[in-house]
Write a protein that holds these residues in place. Structure first.
Motif, mmCIF file in Angstrom:
data_model
loop_
_atom_site.group_PDB
_atom_site.id
_atom_site.type_symbol
_atom_site.label_atom_id
_atom_site.label_comp_id
_atom_site.label_asym_id
_atom_site.label_seq_id
_atom_site.Cartn_x
_atom_site.Cartn_y
_atom_site.Cartn_z
ATOM 1 N N LYS A 120 99.932 -53.932 57.767
ATOM 2 C CA LYS A 120 100.230 -54.601 59.035
ATOM 3 C C LYS A 120 99.033 -54.638 59.971
ATOM 4 C CE LYS A 120 105.218 -53.796 59.119
ATOM 5 N NZ LYS A 120 106.362 -53.231 59.893
ATOM 6 N N SER A 121 98.080 -53.728 59.804
ATOM 7 C CA SER A 121 96.912 -53.688 60.697
ATOM 8 C C SER A 121 95.621 -54.119 60.004
ATOM 9 C CB SER A 121 96.730 -52.272 61.263
ATOM 10 O OG SER A 121 96.518 -51.336 60.213
ATOM 11 N N PRO A 152 96.575 -54.639 69.352
ATOM 12 C CA PRO A 152 97.626 -55.447 69.996
ATOM 13 C C PRO A 152 97.914 -54.956 71.412
ATOM 14 C CG PRO A 152 98.599 -53.897 68.448
ATOM 15 C CD PRO A 152 97.103 -53.796 68.267
ATOM 16 N N ARG A 202 99.597 -60.023 73.927
ATOM 17 C CA ARG A 202 99.068 -60.740 72.766
ATOM 18 C C ARG A 202 99.119 -59.850 71.533
ATOM 19 N NH1 ARG A 202 94.661 -58.239 71.507
ATOM 20 N NH2 ARG A 202 93.207 -57.420 73.064
ATOM 21 N N PRO A 203 99.172 -60.467 70.349
ATOM 22 C CA PRO A 203 99.177 -59.680 69.113
ATOM 23 C C PRO A 203 97.770 -59.173 68.772
ATOM 24 C CG PRO A 203 99.201 -62.008 68.604
ATOM 25 C CD PRO A 203 99.320 -61.900 70.102
ATOM 26 N N HIS A 260 93.474 -60.024 63.532
ATOM 27 C CA HIS A 260 93.408 -59.607 62.132
ATOM 28 C C HIS A 260 92.312 -60.313 61.333
ATOM 29 C CE1 HIS A 260 97.001 -57.124 62.262
ATOM 30 N NE2 HIS A 260 97.609 -58.080 62.938
#
Length: 411
Positions: free
Chosen positions: A177-178, A133, A137-138, A141
């Motif tokens: 989350k990652s 991230p 931007r995120p 995934h």
């Protein structure tokens, strides 16, 4: 036109001994043939369903990875084993000792076009720094590894092993989350190859359109022994360390694409020897691409005949059924021959896995198959009714002798 009836196949078949040429012809006519345009269209559609602006998709091609190599080999200085870099693996890697590019070349071109057209939905072979991230931007995934065919599954699993070998990737996967979702996208896969990929420790999501037929899928015991004998007797690569008479790792696929014939098919199709030419020289299928647009009606008729339904395989009778009805007849015919399970039914009928599964779901709901996947009496009655539903009219005789014309009425 069947592939064996083409001029391109005639010379190739002439090099087989009498009797063996019939087996070679049968092998050729059981090939799954895929045009380049159909391949590109399906892969593009499948990827566009996975990658959107809301859920961008990182794109990679399937290519050779040496055992033990990291997917992202560049590491930051220090002992943290942190992968760095903006670029991931090369899209295309020439064949060892050659300047030739394999099937990943056409896949790379397609992925490049998608990334150029929709840069916010697709990232082309990004490195770890582009997956992480940023303020603007995120994180990314989702990744997709794209290929034309999964044969034995060994090559794809080596790529997945390379991902697992990467310490940074393992770290990402350990946190919800990652965590990165892995998608494997292929136009076709063998039953064995699909199982090998699905059972990898990374548990990727596998997407493919069709099951690729193999020699062991398409031929019964006695015929299978004759087929294996012919492939072995005429094998132009005797003594090759990894490619046997049935192809790489003995996979024995019967599939060719407009952009090439995979090495998992028997070498008698793509490797020449002495004065005997190869049908797909150096695995090139460019000359065959135009022939791959075959008539669907003929394909349905041939497959119905192979499944023991000579009456239904009559093209004139088959023309009275729409596409969905023809597909239903294929599945019912396969089940009447004792085939069970979506994988075996798909490969023997030539229907896509999704289409075959949808039909099986419908058949079970209406009672044409039971909970074990076997055809019921109701299903057999429907198959029989289809054969009797339209009786072909006999043509009128051309001579007067064959017809009785009354000249008078008797009281």
């Amino acid at each position: 036109m069947k592939l064996s009836e083409s001029e391109l196949a005639a010379e190739w078949l002439s090099y087989f001994k009498r009797g063996d040429d019939l087996i070679a012809r049968d092998l050729l006519d059981n090939f799954k043939v895929v045009s380049t345009s159909n391949f590109r269209s399906w892969i593009s559609t499948a990827l566009q369903k996975l990658g959107t602006r809301a859920t961008p998709l990182a794109l990679y091609t399937e290519r050779e990875f040496p055992r033990g190599q990291r997917f992202f080999p560049n590491l930051a200085p220090g002992a943290a084993m942190r992968s760095v870099g903006r670029s991931g693996p090369k899209l295309v890697e020439p064949t060892r000792g050659s300047s030739h590019v394999g099937s990943e070349g056409i896949v790379a071109q397609l992925l490049t076009e998608l990334a150029r057209r929709e840069p916010k939905s697709f990232l082309l072979t990004p490195g770890p720094d582009r997956l992480r991230p940023k303020k603007t931007r995120p994180a990314i995934h989702r990744i997709a590894i794209v290929t034309d065919l999964i044969g034995s599954g060994a090559r794809m699993n080596r790529i997945l092993d390379a991902l697992w070998k990467t310490e940074t990737f393992r770290s990402w996967q350990s946190h919800s989350k990652s965590r990165i979702q892995i998608h494997v996208v292929a136009y076709a896969s063998t039953i064995v190859g699909a199982k090998a990929v699905k059972t990898h420790r990374l548990k990727p999501h596998l997407h493919f359109k069709e099951l690729a037929p193999t020699i062991s899928d398409m031929f019964h015991r006695v015929t299978l022994l004759h087929v294996e004998r012919v492939c072995k007797f005429y094998n132009p690569l005797q003594g090759h360390p990894s490619i046997g008479p049935l192809g790489y790792e003995g996979t024995g696929t019967l599939i060719a694409f407009g952009h090439g014939c995979p090495n998992t098919t028997p070498p008698i199709f793509w490797a020449g020897k002495g004065g005997r030419p190869a049908l797909f020289p150096n695995r090139s299928a460019v000359d065959f691409d135009a022939l791959f647009h075959v008539n669907d009606g003929i394909v349905f008729a041939d497959r119905l005949a192979a499944l023991g339904q000579p009456t239904l395989s009559d093209p004139e009778l088959l023309s009275h059924f729409d596409d969905e009805a023809s597909q239903a007849l294929l599945v019912l015919s396969a089940m009447a021959r004792g085939l069970r399970g979506v994988s075996k039914i798909s490969v023997r009928t030539g229907l896509g896995v999704v289409v075959a599964q949808n039909l099986l779901d419908v058949f079970q709901r209406i009672g044409w198959i039971d909970s074990e996947g076997a055809i019921t009496e109701s299903g057999l009655i429907e198959l029989k009714s289809a054969r009797q539903s339209i009786r072909l009219r006999s043509p009128l005789p051309e001579d007067r002798i064959s017809v009785y014309f009354p000249t008078s009425l008797r009281g």
